[in-house]
Write a protein that holds these residues in place. Structure first.
Motif, short mmCIF file in Angstrom:
data_model
loop_
_atom_site.label_atom_id
_atom_site.label_comp_id
_atom_site.label_asym_id
_atom_site.label_seq_id
_atom_site.Cartn_x
_atom_site.Cartn_y
_atom_site.Cartn_z
N ALA A 1102 -8.06 -1.55 -6.95
CA ALA A 1102 -8.06 -2.97 -6.56
C ALA A 1102 -8.25 -3.15 -5.06
CB ALA A 1102 -6.76 -3.62 -7.01
N LEU A 1103 -7.94 -2.14 -4.25
CA LEU A 1103 -8.02 -2.29 -2.80
C LEU A 1103 -9.33 -1.76 -2.21
CD1 LEU A 1103 -4.39 -1.17 -1.85
CD2 LEU A 1103 -5.23 -3.49 -2.24
N SER A 1104 -9.98 -0.85 -2.90
CA SER A 1104 -11.16 -0.20 -2.33
C SER A 1104 -12.29 -1.15 -1.98
CB SER A 1104 -11.66 0.89 -3.30
OG SER A 1104 -10.67 1.88 -3.47
N PRO A 1105 -12.62 -2.17 -2.80
CA PRO A 1105 -13.75 -3.04 -2.44
C PRO A 1105 -13.47 -4.00 -1.28
CG PRO A 1105 -13.27 -3.13 -4.80
CD PRO A 1105 -12.11 -2.49 -4.14
N LEU A 1106 -12.21 -4.15 -0.88
CA LEU A 1106 -11.84 -5.15 0.12
C LEU A 1106 -12.05 -4.62 1.53
CD1 LEU A 1106 -8.51 -6.45 -1.47
CD2 LEU A 1106 -10.83 -7.34 -1.79
N ALA A 1107 -12.17 -5.54 2.46
CA ALA A 1107 -12.26 -5.20 3.88
C ALA A 1107 -10.88 -4.82 4.40
CB ALA A 1107 -12.84 -6.37 4.67
N PRO A 1108 -10.78 -4.08 5.50
CA PRO A 1108 -9.47 -3.66 6.01
C PRO A 1108 -8.52 -4.82 6.28
CG PRO A 1108 -11.20 -2.39 7.06
CD PRO A 1108 -11.89 -3.43 6.25
N GLU A 1109 -9.05 -5.92 6.88
CA GLU A 1109 -8.17 -7.05 7.16
C GLU A 1109 -7.69 -7.73 5.89
OE1 GLU A 1109 -12.51 -8.27 7.84
OE2 GLU A 1109 -11.17 -6.62 8.39
N GLU A 1110 -8.52 -7.71 4.85
CA GLU A 1110 -8.11 -8.29 3.57
C GLU A 1110 -7.04 -7.43 2.89
OE1 GLU A 1110 -12.35 -10.48 2.46
OE2 GLU A 1110 -11.91 -8.47 1.71
N ILE A 1111 -7.18 -6.11 2.99
CA ILE A 1111 -6.16 -5.23 2.42
C ILE A 1111 -4.82 -5.45 3.11
CG2 ILE A 1111 -5.52 -2.83 2.05
CD1 ILE A 1111 -8.45 -2.12 1.91
N ALA A 1112 -4.83 -5.52 4.43
CA ALA A 1112 -3.59 -5.75 5.18
C ALA A 1112 -2.96 -7.08 4.78
CB ALA A 1112 -3.87 -5.71 6.68
N ALA A 1113 -3.79 -8.12 4.59
CA ALA A 1113 -3.27 -9.42 4.20
C ALA A 1113 -2.60 -9.37 2.84
CB ALA A 1113 -4.40 -10.45 4.22
N LEU A 1114 -3.22 -8.67 1.88
CA LEU A 1114 -2.63 -8.59 0.54
C LEU A 1114 -1.34 -7.78 0.55
CD1 LEU A 1114 -5.61 -8.07 -1.94
CD2 LEU A 1114 -4.16 -10.07 -1.67
N LEU A 1115 -1.31 -6.70 1.32
CA LEU A 1115 -0.11 -5.87 1.34
C LEU A 1115 1.06 -6.55 2.03
CD1 LEU A 1115 -1.57 -2.33 2.13
CD2 LEU A 1115 -0.89 -3.26 -0.08
N SER A 1116 0.83 -7.68 2.68
CA SER A 1116 1.95 -8.40 3.32
C SER A 1116 2.96 -8.87 2.30
CB SER A 1116 1.42 -9.59 4.13
OG SER A 1116 0.84 -10.56 3.26
N CYS A 1117 2.56 -8.98 1.03
CA CYS A 1117 3.52 -9.41 0.00
C CYS A 1117 4.61 -8.38 -0.21
CB CYS A 1117 2.80 -9.70 -1.31
SG CYS A 1117 2.12 -8.23 -2.12
N LEU A 1118 4.41 -7.14 0.23
CA LEU A 1118 5.41 -6.09 0.07
C LEU A 1118 6.54 -6.20 1.08
CD1 LEU A 1118 3.02 -3.04 -0.46
CD2 LEU A 1118 4.02 -4.50 -2.22
N VAL A 1119 6.30 -6.86 2.20
CA VAL A 1119 7.27 -6.87 3.29
C VAL A 1119 7.79 -8.26 3.61
CG1 VAL A 1119 6.31 -4.80 4.34
CG2 VAL A 1119 5.40 -7.02 5.01
N THR A 1133 -12.04 -14.24 -1.78
CA THR A 1133 -11.73 -12.83 -2.02
C THR A 1133 -10.22 -12.59 -2.03
OG1 THR A 1133 -13.79 -12.24 -0.89
CG2 THR A 1133 -12.18 -10.49 -1.24
N LEU A 1134 -9.51 -13.22 -1.09
CA LEU A 1134 -8.07 -13.06 -1.05
C LEU A 1134 -7.40 -13.70 -2.26
CD1 LEU A 1134 -7.21 -13.59 2.73
CD2 LEU A 1134 -7.08 -11.47 1.41
N LYS A 1135 -7.95 -14.81 -2.73
CA LYS A 1135 -7.38 -15.45 -3.93
C LYS A 1135 -7.52 -14.52 -5.14
CE LYS A 1135 -8.10 -20.25 -2.47
NZ LYS A 1135 -8.85 -21.51 -2.73
N GLN A 1136 -8.67 -13.87 -5.25
CA GLN A 1136 -8.85 -12.92 -6.35
C GLN A 1136 -7.89 -11.73 -6.20
OE1 GLN A 1136 -10.71 -13.19 -9.09
NE2 GLN A 1136 -11.34 -15.25 -8.44
N GLY A 1137 -7.69 -11.30 -4.96
CA GLY A 1137 -6.76 -10.20 -4.72
C GLY A 1137 -5.33 -10.57 -5.07
N VAL A 1138 -4.91 -11.78 -4.69
CA VAL A 1138 -3.57 -12.26 -5.03
C VAL A 1138 -3.40 -12.32 -6.55
CG1 VAL A 1138 -2.02 -14.24 -4.93
CG2 VAL A 1138 -3.23 -13.50 -2.87
N LYS A 1139 -4.41 -12.81 -7.22
CA LYS A 1139 -4.36 -12.88 -8.68
C LYS A 1139 -4.23 -11.49 -9.29
CE LYS A 1139 -7.01 -14.54 -12.67
NZ LYS A 1139 -8.27 -15.18 -13.12
#
Length: 1249
Positions: A1102-1119, A1133-1139
């Motif tokens: 799920a993370l490989s197709p995303l840009a580095p800044e988008e991956i960092a944004a999605l992983l913020s839900c962990l902290v 793109t971020l909405k799809q990642g959140v989903k």
């Protein structure tokens, strides 16, 4: 001699040339020979033709080296590529590590002189060990890159206290595995089957059930046959009943020859089951008296490892004595008592012994502060946190407890040289979220590591130290202080009226005496102020509410403290917003002189010089400077970390006079003040509002009073609205601090880290947790008692259940089940509302006493305690005549009677044969046998008065009162009723209890009562003896079953949850059916938190197709765990990642529910919050921090903390991607980490500079 050539020449032959100067057309003659190429064009100072240009080297290279074959001629060795022919080496395909030497040379020397006697060759044990297959300290060290933090592929070192198998035991087990015993080692019954194969050798010539003639004759030699007639046998039974049988007793009549070969034995006698003896527990915790002086301290330790510039307290000297002896200690001392002295001495000892020490703290900020302090003192100090690693090769390492846990699980080589581990703020083990980390570390520490525990005063220090000593198998010396070095005085402050603005009402003096006079004075002052306010402004405007009143209260308080010279002051406020409001309310207060303002300005500018220009102009930065220049500071989690450090340093310098802080300021750092003020004594703990606990209050109030500067510390409680209740204040100030309680819980990371090591079990970790300390404390005593009972049971043969006792065992089972069923029904009846209504005054009940069964009684009084209700009951009793001492002893030694159906099925109730008497009993619900449907109209108070009167010596011989006599006569008449007329209340029909379990129990009880009539064993003369023997044997078996359960893994409270979590891991294929950790499980071991979701994100792609800044944004839900009112604006793109993240989280939650875990799907998904996704995305894209703050309502300090933790999450994902071989994701995570690590968020700590 040469002569000049003066012959005439043609003008064209003269050595002259024409030179054209520039572009103006001017010509000059120069003495230069003309070119002999036939051209007569003049020379020029500028080039002719097109302007020059650079040659395209790439074109030249292509043209010469690729297009022209001649340029690459193989014959021109100077222009061809050099190459060497490849030599085949098939052996290189077989990679084999160089084996360690199995032998070594040992030198024999004279112990006194050192003279060399000889050299011997000895075998080396553990020669094939490595970090990937052994937990031993003898394994060779790993690579230097893994020396500090270790590797997830490493085994941890063997935890101290666990019985590490020796080499002989391992070899013995290996030999047993090789040499199989085909009689004992083979499994006979397959799983799920009732029967299996019988591997025992059978005698084919003599099948089972037959006897040979020789064996029969050999057996019969020991017996003398008696008479065989039935009449003579019956007569012998009648005449010889009760006589002891001998070995020469005649053979019993039998229907088969097989029984004749059996040896007859006398009736076995089983010793009664004694209550469990009080086995003295081994005391692992050794309390020491902290008040008694230490004699000859400096003579006992002449060469101190560290000399302090002041005289040590007795508790510090005793702790140092323990450290010098290499013992572990637990220091529970008051705030500012000097616990750090013990830690400093341990560090000095490690430097002296050339070993290492680790100092752990619960929070990162405290680690930074201790690093600065110890760096100044010792120099050789390092720091390891989530994002900082400084001087990792130092002798003393400062780190958080989570880092140490990771090092232990990953087999860090730092543990080899470790001598001391210092746990600061041990009472943080009560933290519900992180307390488990302390227990894991204490359990996993190797045996050679000594432990120092530093804590505030807690009531169960000995219990906690005993647990640690038992699991580590070493003594723990407990040293507690009984009083503060600087006593405290506690006051109430009521408001800003003219009368009370300078009054502080003493509530608790320095000796600990609670002053009720001061409390009532404060209440009266508050009432007087409120009444005057109501007269002036009316009752609709309550006094003490509103920002205007708060501002006046703070101004009056500050002015009063300034007059009393009670500054500096720390104001504890349990809200970040209220901290800001209180500081803003003092806008007119200026407590700094001109010189102090200049010092603050200079220091502030110097500290912030490392920030970018835009960051130095942030509103919070400018606002804080304005406050600090007036002597006011703010300290809470919403403040930028660098600003909090500036505030702390200025406070320690005495430049901050008033500090508004939350309770985190009271943790760990020794920054005392003259006064502590509580804005309120109520706080929100995450779920609801509550009063401060005694431990929380003492921790914060302890910041008052500076040792060596103040005689007493001053603690003030503000009463803005009303004065708190006296009981609440008394409980908070004088109540016992919160006990150390276990917060042990199972995590997937812990389970996977232990499952990958075959020698360690999760069950062993659970057994050694503080939660199981009380049950496991008696394990040795249980094991000894199991051996005793097992031997006792083995000495007794089988119970005689043949002949007229053939149905004895079935009868016993029926009786026990009937008793249990009646107790169950009775418990349900008593606990029901209708049952409690029936068990009221006047109800007739039936009980069993030690002197008779079916004794009637009447309830006179019922206690009001619903949890442990007591029924005062009057029951019949038979007056006994005066009997002799001999007869009394005979009755006491009377053998217990076995129950017969008449005892279990109620016929007629008991009636005394002689004079009728009574007894007053205190009964519990379990003592009541039957609740009848009959009641009596009685005067319970008169009856109780008559009984109380009869107990007096003056009236002891008087006849009972009329009320008592009438009740006794009514109970006696119950025996005259026909059998069955005194029926019991039916729980189903009479009490209307329709629960399915209760209805089934009532029905089962009736069936069991009917079944009792079908047995005949109770008619046998041997019934009583054999039944009692069977009952005692059953008690022994039940006790054995209970003890074996307590000593087994099944008694662990967390075992069901462990099995559920293992099922989750097995379903997700993190482990296989045998419990071996698979690839997904090894990936999860790389992740420090939210291991399941992160692993699924990595392996799902799920993370490989995303840009580095988008991956960092999605992983913020962990902290990110805070609440926000701002809805983030996300890209598609971020909405799809959140989903995608929520879908994976929901799938994991559903699997957990299917495996039995209680956490709901909604709660599991809701823990991943995306309120900071937009902020992180824009920050990674380069947006300045000042603009970031316009995107959210989250405070600056919280954003910084979340992004710093996000960097740790990015490193975890990078490690996971590297393990699965995803180079693309690994590179993107490196890029994401670099994108967010910039500017003010990752500004270096002032403590590390």
């Amino acid at each position: 001699m040469n002569t000049l050539d003066l012959s005439n020449r043609d003008p064209l032959d003269l050595p002259l040339s024409v030179l054209e100067l520039g572009i103006a057309g001017r010509l000059e003659l120069i003495t230069d020979h003309a070119k002999c190429d036939g051209h007569s064009t003049p020379l020029s100072t500028i080039p002719n033709g097109l302007p020059p240009y650079d040659v395209d080297l790439s074109y030249e290279v292509i043209h010469k080296y690729l297009a022209d074959p001649e340029w690459l001629s193989i014959h021109h060795f100077d222009r061809c590529q050099r190459s060497w022919p490849r030599v085949k080496n098939l052996d290189s395909l077989y990679h084999m590590e160089v084996t360690a030497p199995h032998n070594e040379l040992s030198v024999e020397r004279n112990a006194a002189t050192g003279e060399l006697h000889g050299i011997n060759e000895t075998s080396v044990d553990h020669c094939s060990l490595s970090a990937q297959n052994s937990l031993s300290l003898r394994r060779p060290p790993g690579p230097p890159s893994q020396s500090v933090k270790g590797s997830t592929s490493n085994f941890p070192f063997w935890p101290g206290g666990m019985d590490e198998p020796t080499l002989e035991q391992i070899k013995h087990v290996g030999d047993e595995e090789v040499a199989l015993d085909f009689n004992n080692d083979l499994l006979a019954v397959p799983p799920g089957w009732k029967y299996g194969m019988n591997f025992k050798q059978s005698d084919i010539l003599h099948p089972a059930g037959t006897l040979t003639l020789s064996s029969l004759l050999g057996t019969l030699e020991d017996f003398t046959f008696g008479d065989s007639s039935d009449d003579e046998e019956a007569g012998e039974k009648r005449s010889g009943a009760g006589t002891e049988r001998t070995k020469t007793e005649g053979l019993q009549r039998s229907n088969s020859l097989e029984e004749l070969g059996l040896e007859t034995k006398s009736s076995p006698v089983l010793a009664p089951v004694l209550p469990e003896a009080e086995v003295p527990h081994e005391q692992w915790a050794v309390p020491l008296d902290s008040n008694s002086p230490v004699a000859n301290f400096y003579k006992q330790i002449p060469d101190l490892a560290f000399k302090h510039p002041f005289e040590l307290d007795p508790f510090q000297k005793k702790a140092i004595q323990c450290l010098e002896a290499g013992s572990s200690v637990f220091i529970a001392a008051h705030t500012s008592a000097g616990k750090t002295v013990v830690a400093e001495y341990a560090i000095a000892l490690s430097l002296k012994h050339m070993t290492r020490a680790i100092y752990t703290s619960p929070i990162k900020a405290l680690s930074n502060q201790k690093f600065r302090d110890f760096k100044i003192t010792f120099g050789d100090v390092g720091l390891i946190t989530g994002d900082v690693q400084l001087y990792t090769g130092a002798s003393c390492l400062i780190m958080t407890t989570e880092i140490l846990r990771s090092m232990l699980y990953n087999g860090s080589d730092v543990i080899r040289d470790l001598e001391w581990v210092i746990f600061d703020e041990v009472h943080y083990i009560n933290d519900a979220e992180r307390g488990v980390v302390w227990e894991e570390v204490l359990i996993m520490l190797p045996d050679h590591v000594n432990i120092i525990l530093l804590s505030a005063t807690v009531p169960n220090t000995v219990e906690f130290a005993d647990w640690i000593g038992r699991i580590k198998k070493k003594k723990i010396y407990v040293i507690s202080t009984t009083r503060r070095p600087v006593p405290l005085e506690h006051y109430l402050y009521t408001g800003n009226s003219q009368k009370t603005q300078n009054q502080f009402f003493l509530l608790l003096d320095a000796l600990g005496g609670f002053q009720t006079k001061g409390y009532y004075a404060a209440v009266e002052a508050k009432k007087e102020r409120s009444s005057k306010y109501s007269q002036t402004f009316g009752a609709k405007h309550p006094h003490g509410v509103g920002p205007g009143h708060d501002k006046g209260t703070w101004l009056s308080l500050v002015q009063s403290l300034k007059i009393r010279d009670a500054l500096p002051v720390v104001v504890f406020t349990f809200s970040r917003t209220r901290c800001e409001q209180n500081a803003t309310a003092l806008s007119t207060v200026d407590l700094c002189s001109t010189a102090e303002k200049s010092e603050v300005q200079t220091y502030y500018t110097k500290c912030l010089s490392r920030l970018r220009g835009a960051d130095r102009q942030l509103p919070q930065v400018l606002h804080m400077l304005d406050l600090l220049k007036r002597g006011i500071g703010i300290h809470h989690s919403g403040i930028l970390p660098i600003l909090k450090e500036v505030v702390e340093m200025l406070f320690s310098r005495g430049l901050v006079k008033i500090l508004f802080a939350t309770e985190t300021f009271a943790m760990g750092v020794n920054m005392p003040a003259r006064t502590v003020v509580f804005d309120s004594i109520r706080k929100h703990d995450g779920s609801n509002f509550r009063d401060l606990t005694p431990g929380e209050y003492i921790q914060m109030a302890g910041r008052a009073g500076r040792r060596g500067l103040d005689n007493t510390g001053m603690v003030i409680i503000l009463c803005k609205a009303d004065v708190p209740e006296m009981s609440d204040l008394h409980k908070m100030m004088l109540g016992k601090p919160t006990q150390l309680q276990s917060q042990f819980r199972l995590t997937y990371s812990m389970i996977l880290n232990l499952l990958r090591v075959e020698a360690l079990r999760v069950e062993d970790m659970m057994k050694r947790s503080f939660a199981e300390s009380r049950t496991q404390r008696d394990s040795k005593a249980h094991e000894q008692r199991i051996k005793l009972l097992t031997q006792q049971l083995a000495d007794v043969g089988d119970i005689e259940c043949s002949g007229d006792l053939a149905d004895l065992h079935d009868y016993f089972v029926t009786v026990q089940e009937l008793i249990y069923t009646r107790e169950t029904v009775q418990k349900r009846v008593v606990e029901s509302i209708n049952g409690m209504k029936c068990l009221s005054v006047g109800r007739i009940i039936i009980i069993n006493t030690e002197y008779h069964s079916w004794v009637p009684g009447v309830i006179l009084q019922v206690s009001s305690d619903a949890a442990n209700r007591i029924y005062t009951t009057l029951v019949l009793y038979e007056k006994r005549r005066e009997i002799g001492v001999l007869h009394q002893e005979t009755r006491e030694k009377e053998v217990k009677k076995a129950p017969v159906p008449e005892d279990l099925l109620m016929g007629k109730v008991f009636r005394p044969e002689g004079p009728c008497d009574y007894r007053l009993l205190k009964l519990r619900s379990s003592d009541i046998n039957i609740v009848t449907g009959k009641t009596l109209r009685i005067h319970a108070d008169k009856i109780l008065d008559d009984i109380a009167k009869s107990q007096m010596p003056r009236y002891r011989n008087d006849p009972p009162g009329p009320a008592l006599s009438s009740v006794t006569q009514e109970l006696a008449r119950l025996a005259d009723l026909p059998s069955g007329s005194l029926s019991s209340l039916c729980p189903v029909n009479d009490l209307q209890l329709k629960e399915l379990e209760l209805v089934e129990a009532v029905s089962r009880g009736k069936r069991l009562e009917e079944a009792l009539q079908s047995f005949s064993c109770y008619n046998s003369p041997r019934f009583n003896t054999q039944y009692i023997l069977l009952e005692q044997r059953s008690q022994v078996l039940n006790e054995l079953e209970r003890l074996r359960f307590l000593t087994s893994d099944q008694s662990l409270s967390l075992l069901p949850e462990y099995q559920q979590r293992v099922n989750v891991l097995r379903t997700l294929q993190y482990i296989d059916d045998g419990g071996a950790v698979q690839l997904k499980g090894r990936v999860a071991c790389e992740v420090s938190s939210h291991e399941l979701l992160v692993t699924e994100l990595v392996l799902d792609g799920a993370l490989s197709p995303l840009a580095p800044e988008e991956i960092a944004a999605l992983l913020s839900c962990l902290v990110f765990q805070h609440k926000t009112q701002c809805e983030p604006r996300l890209t598609d793109t971020l909405k799809q990642g959140v989903k995608k993240v929520r879908e994976l989280a929901e799938r994991l939650a559903l699997i957990q529910r299917e495996c039995g875990l209680r956490e709901s799907v909604e709660d599991f998904v809701a823990q991943y919050k995306f309120g900071l996704t937009e902020v992180v995305y824009e920050w990674a894209r380069g947006m300045p921090f000042s603009e970031i703050m316009t995107l959210t309502d989250i405070q600056e300090g919280l954003i910084v903390r979340c992004v710093q933790r996000l960097d740790e999450a990015c490193r975890d994902v990078r490690s996971a991607a590297r393990l699965v071989g995803d180079a693309t994701l690994c590179a993107k995570m490196d890029a994401a980490s670099q994108l967010i690590k910039r500017d003010i968020i990752f500004a270096a700590s002032l403590y590390t500079q």
